[in-house]
Scaffold this active site. Sequence first.
Site, PDB file in Angstrom:
ATOM      1  N   ARG A 197      -1.221  -4.512  -7.542  1.00  0.00           N
ATOM      2  CA  ARG A 197      -1.473  -2.860  -7.086  1.00  0.00           C
ATOM      3  C   ARG A 197      -0.605  -2.224  -7.204  1.00  0.00           C
ATOM      4  O   ARG A 197       0.611  -2.358  -7.215  1.00  0.00           O
ATOM      5  CB  ARG A 197      -0.571  -3.292  -5.038  1.00  0.00           C
ATOM      6  CG  ARG A 197      -0.145  -2.477  -4.207  1.00  0.00           C
ATOM      7  CD  ARG A 197       1.186  -2.778  -3.578  1.00  0.00           C
ATOM      8  NE  ARG A 197       0.616  -3.862  -3.285  1.00  0.00           N
ATOM      9  CZ  ARG A 197       1.713  -4.269  -2.212  1.00  0.00           C
ATOM     10  NH1 ARG A 197       3.221  -4.589  -2.597  1.00  0.00           N
ATOM     11  NH2 ARG A 197       1.606  -5.831  -1.565  1.00  0.00           N
TER      12      ARG A 197
ATOM     13  N   ASP B  34       5.939  -7.251  -4.387  1.00  0.00           N
ATOM     14  CA  ASP B  34       6.681  -6.263  -3.796  1.00  0.00           C
ATOM     15  C   ASP B  34       7.751  -5.886  -4.937  1.00  0.00           C
ATOM     16  O   ASP B  34       7.465  -6.943  -6.172  1.00  0.00           O
ATOM     17  CB  ASP B  34       7.535  -6.069  -2.850  1.00  0.00           C
ATOM     18  CG  ASP B  34       6.515  -5.933  -1.338  1.00  0.00           C
ATOM     19  OD1 ASP B  34       5.388  -5.722  -1.619  1.00  0.00           O
ATOM     20  OD2 ASP B  34       6.932  -5.825  -0.710  1.00  0.00           O
TER      21      ASP B  34
HETATM   22  P1  FAD Z   1       2.187  10.262   0.566  1.00  0.00           P
HETATM   23  O1  FAD Z   1       2.752  10.751  -1.144  1.00  0.00           O
HETATM   24  O2  FAD Z   1       3.446   9.421   1.062  1.00  0.00           O
HETATM   25  O3  FAD Z   1       1.551  10.957   1.130  1.00  0.00           O
HETATM   26  C1  FAD Z   1       0.166  11.451   0.470  1.00  0.00           C
HETATM   27  C2  FAD Z   1      -0.297  11.808   1.786  1.00  0.00           C
HETATM   28  O4  FAD Z   1      -1.190  10.627   2.418  1.00  0.00           O
HETATM   29  C3  FAD Z   1      -0.180  13.202   2.859  1.00  0.00           C
HETATM   30  O5  FAD Z   1       0.079  14.137   2.345  1.00  0.00           O
HETATM   31  C4  FAD Z   1      -1.222  12.551   3.906  1.00  0.00           C
HETATM   32  O6  FAD Z   1      -2.351  13.472   3.376  1.00  0.00           O
HETATM   33  C5  FAD Z   1      -0.812  10.844   3.645  1.00  0.00           C
HETATM   34  N1  FAD Z   1       0.131  10.049   4.470  1.00  0.00           N
HETATM   35  C6  FAD Z   1       1.226   9.707   3.999  1.00  0.00           C
HETATM   36  N2  FAD Z   1       1.940   8.707   4.758  1.00  0.00           N
HETATM   37  C7  FAD Z   1       1.379   8.868   6.155  1.00  0.00           C
HETATM   38  C8  FAD Z   1       1.536   9.064   7.645  1.00  0.00           C
HETATM   39  N3  FAD Z   1       2.899   8.249   7.805  1.00  0.00           N
HETATM   40  N4  FAD Z   1       0.514   9.651   8.607  1.00  0.00           N
HETATM   41  C9  FAD Z   1      -0.067   9.845   7.826  1.00  0.00           C
HETATM   42  N5  FAD Z   1      -0.925  10.545   6.841  1.00  0.00           N
HETATM   43  C10 FAD Z   1       0.011  10.158   6.197  1.00  0.00           C
HETATM   44  N6  FAD Z   1       6.144   1.167  -2.658  1.00  0.00           N
HETATM   45  C11 FAD Z   1       7.368   0.330  -3.536  1.00  0.00           C
HETATM   46  O7  FAD Z   1       8.571   1.313  -4.658  1.00  0.00           O
HETATM   47  N7  FAD Z   1       7.620  -1.091  -3.779  1.00  0.00           N
HETATM   48  C12 FAD Z   1       6.336  -2.391  -3.696  1.00  0.00           C
HETATM   49  O8  FAD Z   1       6.566  -2.848  -3.549  1.00  0.00           O
HETATM   50  C13 FAD Z   1       5.175  -0.977  -2.433  1.00  0.00           C
HETATM   51  N8  FAD Z   1       5.041  -1.979  -2.019  1.00  0.00           N
HETATM   52  C14 FAD Z   1       3.430  -0.307  -0.875  1.00  0.00           C
HETATM   53  C15 FAD Z   1       2.472  -1.440   0.111  1.00  0.00           C
HETATM   54  C16 FAD Z   1       1.312  -1.190   0.245  1.00  0.00           C
HETATM   55  C17 FAD Z   1       0.217  -1.556   0.851  1.00  0.00           C
HETATM   56  C18 FAD Z   1       1.812   0.226   0.817  1.00  0.00           C
HETATM   57  C19 FAD Z   1       0.908   1.482   1.340  1.00  0.00           C
HETATM   58  C20 FAD Z   1       2.838   1.444   0.351  1.00  0.00           C
HETATM   59  C21 FAD Z   1       4.063   0.462  -0.127  1.00  0.00           C
HETATM   60  N9  FAD Z   1       4.922   0.994  -1.396  1.00  0.00           N
HETATM   61  C22 FAD Z   1       6.062   0.131  -1.775  1.00  0.00           C
HETATM   62  C23 FAD Z   1       4.876   2.345  -0.795  1.00  0.00           C
HETATM   63  C24 FAD Z   1       5.236   3.516  -1.899  1.00  0.00           C
HETATM   64  O9  FAD Z   1       5.636   3.415  -3.387  1.00  0.00           O
HETATM   65  C25 FAD Z   1       4.706   4.910  -1.221  1.00  0.00           C
HETATM   66  O10 FAD Z   1       6.507   5.417  -0.712  1.00  0.00           O
HETATM   67  C26 FAD Z   1       4.509   5.080   0.388  1.00  0.00           C
HETATM   68  O11 FAD Z   1       3.068   4.106   0.114  1.00  0.00           O
HETATM   69  C27 FAD Z   1       4.165   6.692  -0.354  1.00  0.00           C
HETATM   70  O12 FAD Z   1       2.630   7.489  -0.715  1.00  0.00           O
HETATM   71  P2  FAD Z   1       1.419   7.657  -0.278  1.00  0.00           P
HETATM   72  O13 FAD Z   1       0.928   7.014  -1.711  1.00  0.00           O
HETATM   73  O14 FAD Z   1       0.683   6.942   1.211  1.00  0.00           O
HETATM   74  O15 FAD Z   1       1.643   8.823   0.103  1.00  0.00           O
END
Ligand code: FAD
Length: 279
Positions: free
Chosen positions: A159, A109
């Site tokens: 990732r 991460d």
């Molecule tokens: P967002 O920009 O939050 O949302 C965009 C759209 O996605 C929304 O409008 C909706 O349509 C859909 N969506 C988002 N969340 C939901 C929900 N709960 N329910 C339904 N629809 C939803 N961050 C780090 O800084 N370091 C890491 O090591 C890290 N590892 C990660 C590993 C994985 C597998 C994932 C999935 C995320 C990780 N993250 C990490 C978090 C990441 O940085 C984001 O904060 C988080 O994924 C939210 O961004 P998003 O791209 O999913 O969508």
Amino acid sequence: MIPPIANNFVAGEDVDTALAHARRFDEQGVGTILNLLGEHYDDPADAEQEAAAYAALIRALADADLSVAGCISVKPSQLGLDISEAVFREQLGTVVEAARAHDIFVWMDMEDHTTVDATLDAFEAHVTTYPRMGLCVQANLKRTREDLRRLVDLPGRIRLVKGAYDPPPELAYREKARVNRAYHDHLAYLFTHADHVAVGSHDPEMIERAKTLHAEHGTPFEVQMLMGVRESAQFDLAAAGYDVYQYAPYGTKWLSYFYRRVRERKANALFALRAIVSG
Ligand code: FAD
């Protein structure tokens, strides 16, 4: 035991329940990336204990005989980065040696912006001898394009996420639309320069973009989403033949992780509230 609602986001308090969760998703073609909850240790003994716990998890994952090979994901501060880079590298080494012995994939991460250099350096030091590793990079950081240029020449996987931390404005894009644009641009760069792309996002727009880029360039990719978030989309993508992994945290330190998920999204908070009210 983890109470209802929280157990939508956390796979259990111990290895056995986490593996039972992994098995349930494996049956539907969704792989699991297990993360033992814990971060920001300031005692080297804690970091050592976490590395030993990951080594035990790796042995259990290897014995679990899942059809989609299970992976782990570690946090640098969990392995001692707040103490020193030396402690972090040593404990990461313990984890990587266990992974090498059992052929398990190790994700790293990415934490806040102050940790990026040390995390990249440690990743580079290990991935050159054990290529079954991957590193998370954050699209909201302005430095990420440069980091990607360095990473695509290394073995291992990348990732791409939007970024969960709150870096200072001189180092990061703050507006959602700008972060999304950076994510788009980095995806295009990865699909044209990397051997493989891991799309760490729940955003349907980014997943569609990855499908389009894959059709254009043929670069293999996987989608990674968190446990408890858009799980029906995870199953649908897997059923459609895409590689899908669910990042599933487990362990006794689940409370703060659960609150983070609830705070992050109104829908999760309403879901939690409804369950509490209905008893
Ligand atoms: P967002 O920009 O939050 O949302 C965009 C759209 O996605 C929304 O409008 C909706 O349509 C859909 N969506 C988002 N969340 C939901 C929900 N709960 N329910 C339904 N629809 C939803 N961050 C780090 O800084 N370091 C890491 O090591 C890290 N590892 C990660 C590993 C994985 C597998 C994932 C999935 C995320 C990780 N993250 C990490 C978090 C990441 O940085 C984001 O904060 C988080 O994924 C939210 O961004 P998003 O791209 O999913 O969508």
